[in-house]
Design a protein around this motif. Structure first.
Motif, PDB file in Angstrom:
ATOM      1  N   VAL C 262      -3.850   2.588   0.660  1.00 37.56           N
ATOM      2  CA  VAL C 262      -3.968   3.332   1.923  1.00 37.56           C
ATOM      3  C   VAL C 262      -2.729   3.344   2.818  1.00 37.56           C
ATOM      4  N   MET C 263      -1.572   2.966   2.277  1.00 43.30           N
ATOM      5  CA  MET C 263      -0.394   2.934   3.143  1.00 43.30           C
ATOM      6  C   MET C 263      -0.050   4.332   3.639  1.00 43.30           C
ATOM      7  N   GLY C 264       0.011   4.471   4.925  1.00 37.94           N
ATOM      8  CA  GLY C 264       0.315   5.782   5.506  1.00 37.94           C
ATOM      9  C   GLY C 264      -0.872   6.722   5.483  1.00 37.94           C
ATOM     10  N   ILE C 265      -1.999   6.247   4.977  1.00 41.54           N
ATOM     11  CA  ILE C 265      -3.171   7.115   4.854  1.00 41.54           C
ATOM     12  C   ILE C 265      -4.256   6.681   5.833  1.00 41.54           C
ATOM     13  N   SER C 266      -4.453   5.384   5.922  1.00 43.57           N
ATOM     14  CA  SER C 266      -5.417   4.859   6.884  1.00 43.57           C
ATOM     15  C   SER C 266      -4.935   3.483   7.284  1.00 43.57           C
ATOM     16  N   ARG C 267      -4.967   3.195   8.579  1.00 43.52           N
ATOM     17  CA  ARG C 267      -4.457   1.907   9.020  1.00 43.52           C
ATOM     18  C   ARG C 267      -5.595   1.005   9.471  1.00 43.52           C
ATOM     19  N   PRO C 268      -5.663  -0.205   8.963  1.00 42.07           N
ATOM     20  CA  PRO C 268      -6.727  -1.121   9.363  1.00 42.07           C
ATOM     21  C   PRO C 268      -6.863  -1.205  10.881  1.00 42.07           C
ATOM     22  N   GLY C 269      -5.723  -1.257  11.556  1.00 43.19           N
ATOM     23  CA  GLY C 269      -5.778  -1.324  13.012  1.00 43.19           C
ATOM     24  C   GLY C 269      -6.362  -0.064  13.627  1.00 43.19           C
ATOM     25  N   GLY C 270      -6.286   1.023  12.925  1.00 38.89           N
ATOM     26  CA  GLY C 270      -6.784   2.294  13.437  1.00 38.89           C
ATOM     27  C   GLY C 270      -8.264   2.487  13.193  1.00 38.89           C
ATOM     28  N   ILE C 271      -8.884   1.600  12.420  1.00 38.35           N
ATOM     29  CA  ILE C 271     -10.301   1.775  12.118  1.00 38.35           C
ATOM     30  C   ILE C 271     -11.118   0.579  12.576  1.00 38.35           C
ATOM     31  N   GLY C 272     -10.534  -0.131  13.519  1.00 35.92           N
ATOM     32  CA  GLY C 272     -11.333  -1.167  14.171  1.00 35.92           C
ATOM     33  C   GLY C 272     -11.135  -2.590  13.703  1.00 35.92           C
ATOM     34  N   PHE C 273     -10.215  -2.790  12.784  1.00 32.80           N
ATOM     35  CA  PHE C 273      -9.976  -4.173  12.368  1.00 32.80           C
ATOM     36  C   PHE C 273      -9.087  -4.875  13.389  1.00 32.80           C
TER      37      PHE C 273
END
Ligand code: PLP
Ligand code: PLP
Lengths: 497, 457, 497, 457
Positions: C262-273
């Motif tokens: 998920v690099m550059g595709i979804s960021r853990p920090g961006g989904i609530g982690f």
């Protein structure tokens, strides 16, 4: 492999796989240069029209493909690190790793040959130091480090000898070599414009002094001897031989491939030789690299020194170093100064061992060879039954005669036992020759294992001759169709268009 | 002792096994007068740790061009060597092996060499390549001697624009009496093939080979095509010395009519290493195959029918043919050729061309920049690739030393290469010419900075 | 191996040979320190009597013996350079060689951890640069590079979470983890003094939101999720999951072992982690080293950042770098600053690829996994039939049920085909699991070859089940007596006295 | 793209094979709001040649102690690493392999680890060693936690002379609530085991372990034997942190009564590398075997009866036992442990002892030389090995900086190691103490020169 079902090998990829050309795909990249930061030039214009139309069909692969390709290739190779490598005349001793690191130091590997002299003083000191050590080992004061290998050294030395005679107005056209000589010797003689006269060996394996005396005349420019010779024997008449050579106005050349036997024990310069080449990739532990690069420095007498190729690194009284060209130099025998990366390794080896260490090397090399000889003498024929130097020659003729098992079969069978075979069918004067050189770096346990393997093969030859004859069985490929290879040479990949 | 695996105790046992009381006895066959009676006066016995400090000290006493902004070439070039190259070379299965005389356990070296031969054949436009020779200079000599053997003629004609060190090497070998050399001077930085210069020495029925280097030692492109027709008209072979890296974009000598192509392989993945080891490459047309010097690897099958590689056509070689061999060469520069093969795979088809283009573009950029300083003049107006010569109006050595102290290696004075009398360059001018080579390692910023420093001299 | 006589293998040494202890002999030496140049000290006196009486029975060998020993050992090992290594969850991508060289530069490798700060600015710049890149990839601004591996990172993060709650006076005793979690997750929870509550997965392979909701209460300190999870699936409810977690006052921890998807595709920090560990030895291409060393940096939210272990390399406005200790740091989790040699490699990888390159890595990793999944789906059971991320899980249950061929047999048979097997029997919720992660560095040709091997084995399982059951056949050793190893542990060589 | 072997064209074919039109579709399961909608702002895309220049630039911005005359230790030591070590570590079959979970193709790693375990067991005098932990600090913590599990007691007593960073690590782990820590201060550079200091905290039935480091962080030798009897009297285990290189000549902790021996393995063949990676070693008595954290390699046979090695007793580990595991450790520091095994073979039985003796003798020599300068005073008169502390009467930082500029790394100020309040050293003195470590790399000449420079300050 007991109990292995018939299909066990299905899917298994052994031996050569694809060529690197057959991997990858149009876009694969490993490394590329950075983006161009200056204006593009029109190549056709810049090069005066001499431009290539079609791209060169080199591979297009990624780094992982390269890494795996060469990992696989390496796994099909046998080196000194793989096991004992008693390849006679090749001195396959261990290559110390610290020497590898030394040669890779940026302070050596990054030097340009035309840097200002002040910026390469360390390199010149190293080279001068190595040359001094080689002069001491050989007892011959003049040294050139330029030759890239033994054969190149032979040629260099012979050219100096030619120039020496020429300057003395002597027209000499022949060079004598014994029948035990390595192939490079006669080839070098021819390349140097001389004719070869072969001198037979005597029953003791040395030069036949009578034959030598007969062959020596005012037309002889030099005699090329390997001492210890390729039978692994120190010529007992060597002093007489060199005396005769000089008496005839010729010079004595020593092929130093076998120097590993005599360091600190006998010096070529001390027994009448005028010139010598040294294979650093044998005696001085630099790796063979799968065929090279090596280095073949030449050591010569004071009389021959003025003819050496230049430039020669010399120590100046003020403690600095510079290059000098000998007064009557034959000129260059190659570009630049030699295989410097190889010289660094040899230099490190010399400094690790020092004079005493080098002598110990020779002592052990000789002891180990004699040990193997004694332990194998009853199992194979020993044509020259005397104390050997760093190597000795067995003959497989008994096995051939009695069981039809040739030396080639014995060699191939050794591969299954995990050993690199000895040199075979050389020297030419020994039938079915097996020339064995353990080197000093093999442990007693390894020597004993080698003996065990040789004895086992001798027993196999008697009991089940078809086993050695079909060998090897366990190598990445088995015996090759060498005749086919020469008949229909396939020497390169041809890309499809 | 270091590197001796046998111990004192074992040594005693081994001596007993061979029936000797002492090691001395092993040398009993050596006549007393043939013995060396003192210890070798060679410093050593350094522990590994001391050794490392010692060699680092020596290496540290040098200032390697590789770490500077270097414009030195003249036969040895500072290209980037990809990391993978040395990682492959460090594999002991490669570097600790001997010549692959036992093919069953040498398929690694053999296949790698076959691939190397294939790459060199492609680059040179020749049918076959051998597995390497010592260096570019000896490769040129071997080519000359091969032509002499093939044509049974004695004369080789060599362009005066071949590297002076190679010329010297050629003359050294010629002195052995197997062939003669005549030189052709240059005009305006290259040989004028249509002039008297050439036609006066090339002799129908006598000339075995015409030797041309392109780019030549001055960096300039020679008219190889014209050279080919001239040579062929007289029944001579054309030998071209090429820079293998530039061959990615330069017309292949094969296409231009060369019969043998040789050169120094160092630019392909080998460190400069003070000029060695690099390797000589040697490629030629199929018809001359059995005259080729050095080793050749061929593809065949093993007894089970599996593909396999082997040294072949060895009846050409010294260990079989002895004084009738095509050359005396035995050990070659296999590991350096392996480096080239890994390098060529790593940069690949497109990367090699891009690298060559970058070198050429940067060289042209540097030349403009240097001319713009007003400190240099152009001695000629010739087509060139990644190296060129300019006349410095001043003390060349002083200029070079001043810039060296600032971290720049300001090219190579032509006079360092050896005698220039055969080049045809006016001796008054020749000594003021500096050769500049530019590789892909040099950035525009470095070039600009260098030009600024030159201007400020 | 056709036509091979019975005795072909006689003498051949396969598999493990001697131990290094069993080689050499009393006097063998490889390297020794230089001769002592200061006065000897009386050890008993110097050490207050605490001296050893008997020498330690370490090996006594020469360098050639060491070189050969490890050459032989290496030849029995399989690494990424040996072939495809689709070991799920381990991201066995190619390890670029330039990174190896970078880590060995004396300017990094020769640094002492307590040198003056001014003399290590380059190292701090590298570390700060890497931390910045990891913060960007994760979307979490606080970064510690200290943890030595993934599990160490998990523990570090959980300790920060514990400190966070403690400071807020919250006594929370449980951590929720899904039933697909890697073993390190529950082990870490226990080590951090929490109790584990397992949450089941739903039919789609994600966290069962209903079960999660039930389990979440004021006693829950954190939820540890792997996302994409160990089934190779991106949890479709992830936003709802993290929302629920936060609503319960708990924090959301992401096991970043699968970041390669998920690099550059979804960021853990961006989904609530709130926290994440990254395995540099997976996603960032540092080599696994046969088990380590790796590095497990932890990235956390601004709220958690003050709890991170120190020291942390920071960029000072004046352009220099220094170490800082976070305000409410949990303290150290190890000595010094982390596995710096590993960090150098990861840093080089980041600079080689940059932001765009890292995204391409993830895209290709996901595409390659889906490609394999599609090509293998008819040959093996596919328990979760949907688009996967960088890996997917097959089941060998059909083969087990119908032919008695277990996943273990399939894995072992793959060895004969030259592939490293996938991860097997994990995650635990899939019967006879085969977890396949090709990584982006495998070529299409290799992927196809892997498919061919898997298909061939599926066919073998049906036609000749005894073949996979007896595999492997061609490896240095065959299946091992693992039970015996555990029953009578032989964990060390014992020298004879 | 670099390192991606699939090409654009192939990518299209693969997309078709998976039924997608674009790569985007592969990520369709990711909720829109969970997507990252811009490009990662990370500099990069450097060509390998640029990358090399860049990392060389960073490396060049450091002044490595390894190239200086360094007397810095304090947990990280500048020993000579024989050339063979890195040559083994560079073998891709070792460094590119994962944990040896598939023993049939991992005998190389497994046998090497078995040999490593054997060597560590010999050095420590313990029955068994695991295959490594992260570092010395975490190894100490794991030992403490193991003792807590074994004894089912909660308290661990730690010598205040353990490295402050290790103390801090211990406290961090303790904060998770599984155990408590009490510290014992030192007197005169070491713990006074017979004093109230110890007996007041060691509690019968409550103390799980006594943790002692010898040599301690001050370089001084602790009375391990006495510590053992004290610990054992209360039913606690004795955990000793040792320097593995010095164990060649120091009494083995096993002989002195230790139950668990741990430590930092860096001195054995690992570069300093700014403090990592090194490795933690962990060895203990056989009876605690099933409580050991981390991996263990055992010798067994394969189905053909041939000897073979395998990871064993894995029911202790997280991937089997999950929350009941003896530790959460998974990846360890295998390659660093391999370096240690190669190192120990290279220096060998005699070389390791000679190296340890050299370090100790040189440290004692340096201490005398520094005291003789009059600039330093001895804070205590304790037995020490290759490291010692002296009080500097002046500005420590200024002294260190001045000598650094001259090429000397003048030890490590004790205060750099972290809070010293638990050491028991008078705070007024503690800040003036400098730790000096001496390895075999330092020559007498260097030491003399250093002392002269100190005297000249
Ligand atoms: C006796 C002898 N002379 C000369 C040579 C040629 O040496 P090089 O291969 O270095 O040219 C060899 C090499 O095997 C040799 O054994
Ligand atoms: C999902 C997951 N989490 C955590 C870990 C533990 O990582 P490490 O081995 O670096 O401690 C792994 C390693 O395999 C893993 O796959």
């Amino acid at each position: 492999m007991t109990g292995q079902p018939r299909h066990a090998e299905r899917g298994v990829r052994r031996g050569p796989r694809e060529l690197i050309f057959e991997m990858g795909s149009p876009e694969s990249r490993c490394v590329e240069p950075p983006a161009l930061d200056v204006p593009e030039v029109d190549l056709a214009e810049a090069l005066g029209g001499a431009v290539r139309e079609e791209p060169v069909a080199l591979p297009r692969v990624t780094e992982v493909q390269i890494a795996r390709h060469y990992a696989h290739l390496a796994s099909m190779n046998f080196g000194v690190d793989s096991g004992s490598y008693p390849l006679g005349s090749c001195t396959m001793k261990y290559n110390p790793r610290v020497n590898e690191d030394a040669a890779r130091l940026e302070g050596f590997a990054g030097l340009h040959p035309y840097q200002p002299l002040e910026s390469v003083q360390g390199a010149l000191e190293m080279m001068a130091g190595l040359a001094e050590a080689l002069a001491e080992v050989s007892g011959l004061p003049g040294v050139t480090l330029q030759p890239a290998a033994g054969a190149h050294g032979e040629l260099t030395a012979l050219m100096c000898i030619r120039a020496y005679h020429a300057e003395r107005g002597a027209v000499r056209s022949r060079v004598l070599i014994p029948d035990t000589a390595h192939g490079t010797n006669p080839a070098t003689v021819a390349m140097c414009g001389y004719d070869v006269t072969t001198v037979r060996s005597d029953a003791a394996g040395g030069v036949d002094v009578v034959a030598l005396r007969e062959a020596l005349d005012a037309d002889v420019a030099a005699v090329m001897l390997t001492n210890p010779n390729t039978l692994g024997l120190f010529d007992e008449n060597i002093l007489e031989v060199t005396r005769l050579v000089h008496a005839a106005g010729a010079l004595a050349y020593c092929d130093g491939a076998n120097l590993n036997a005599v360091m600190g024990i006998s010096r070529p310069g001390g027994i009448g030789f005028d010139a010598l080449h040294i294979n650093l990739h044998k005696t001085f532990s630099t790796p063979h690299g799968g065929g090279g690069p090596g280095a073949g420095p030449v050591c010569v007498s004071a009389e021959l020194a003025p003819y050496l190729p230049g430039p020669i690194p010399v120590r100046v009284p003020d403690g600095t170093f510079r290059f000098e060209n000998p007064a009557r130099s034959i000129g260059r025998v190659r570009s630049f100064y030699g295989n410097v990366g190889v010289l660094v390794r040899a230099y490190a080896y010399v400094r690790a061992l020092g004079g005493a260490g080098l002598r110990e090397v020779s002592e052990q090399a000789v002891l180990s060879a004699n040990y193997l000889k004694e332990r194998l003498r009853t199992h194979y024929d020993l044509p020259y039954d005397k104390t050997c130097m760093h190597e000795f020659v067995l003959s497989g003729s008994r096995q051939k005669r009695e069981y039809g098992v040739r030396t080639l079969d014995i060699a191939k069978r050794l591969l299954d036992f995990g050993f690199h075979p000895p040199t075979v069918y050389f020297p030419l004067i020994v039938e079915e020759a097996l020339m064995i050189e353990p080197t000093e770096t093999e442990s007693l346990a390894e020597l004993d294992r080698f003996v065990d393997a040789m004895v086992a093969i001798a027993e196999e030859a008697a009991a089940e001759p078809e086993v050695p004859k079909g060998a090897p069985y366990t190598t990445p490929v088995r015996r090759l169709d060498e005749a086919g290879a020469a008949r229909n040479p396939d020497l390169r990949y041809r890309p499809e268009v | 002792m270091r590197h001796i695996s046998v111990t004192c105790e074992q040594r005693e046992a081994m001596l007993r096994a061979v029936g000797c009381e002492s090691v001395e006895e092993l040398f009993a066959d050596i006549p007393r007068d043939a013995r060396f009676d003192r210890e070798l006066a060679i410093e050593g016995g350094l522990a590994e740790m001391e050794l490392v400090a010692h060699v680092r000290g020596l290496a540290g006493a040098n200032t390697p061009a590789g770490g500077m902004v270097s414009f030195a070439g003249a036969g040895c070039y500072d290209h980037y060597v990809p990391a993978i190259v040395d990682h492959v070379l460090r594999k002991p299965e490669f570097f600790t092996a001997y010549t692959p005389y036992q093919p069953e356990v040498s398929q690694g070296t053999l296949q790698a060499m076959y691939e190397y031969q294939s790459m060199m054949a492609l680059l040179t436009g020749m049918d076959v390549s051998n597995a390497s020779l010592y260096d570019g200079a000896t490769a040129l000599v071997e080519a000359a001697m091969m032509a002499v053997r093939i044509t049974r003629r004695r004369q080789v004609v060599c362009a005066g624009t071949v590297h002076p060190e190679w010329q010297s090497t050629l003359l050294t070998y010629a002195a052995a009496g197997n062939f003669d050399v005549a030189f052709v001077p240059s005009r305006g930085g290259a040989v004028a093939f249509d002039s008297e210069d050439v036609t006066s020495v090339l002799r129908e029925g006598a000339t075995a080979a015409l030797l041309v280097s392109s780019p030549n030692v001055l960096g300039n492109v020679e008219d190889v095509q014209r050279a080919a027709s001239l040579a062929h008209e007289t029944g001579a072979l054309l030998v071209v010395a090429a820079n293998p890296l530039l061959l990615a974009v330069m017309a292949s000598p094969g296409d231009q009519g060369a019969d043998i192509v040789v050169g120094e392989g160092q630019p392909l993945g080998n460190a400069m290493s003070f000029g060695g080891p690099g390797f000589g490459f040697f490629a030629c047309r199929e018809e001359y195959l059995r005259h080729v010097p050095g080793r050749l690897v061929g593809r065949t099958v093993d007894m089970d029918g599996n593909p396999a590689f082997v040294l072949t056509l060895s009846t050409r070689e010294q260990h079989i043919r002895r004084e009738k061999a095509t050359s005396n060469i035995c050990s070659n520069q296999a590991l350096c050729a392996l480096a080239a093969a890994v390098y060529l795979s790593a940069v690949g088809r497109d990367g090699l061309a891009a690298t060559a283009r970058a070198c050429i573009a940067k060289a042209h950029y540097l030349r403009e920049a240097l001319l713009a300083t007003g400190r240099f003049r152009a001695p000629w107006d010739s087509a060139f690739a990644h190296e060129f010569g300019l006349i410095y109006d001043g003390d060349v050595t002083a200029m070079r030393d001043a810039l060296f102290a600032q971290g720049f290696l300001a090219g190579v004075p032509l006079s360092m290469l050896g005698p220039l009398d055969r080049t045809g360059i006016d001796p008054g001018v020749a000594d003021s010419i500096v050769l500049f080579a530019v590789t892909e390692k040099r950035s525009r910023a470095e070039i600009d900075e260098f030009a600024a420093r030159v201007a400020a001299l």
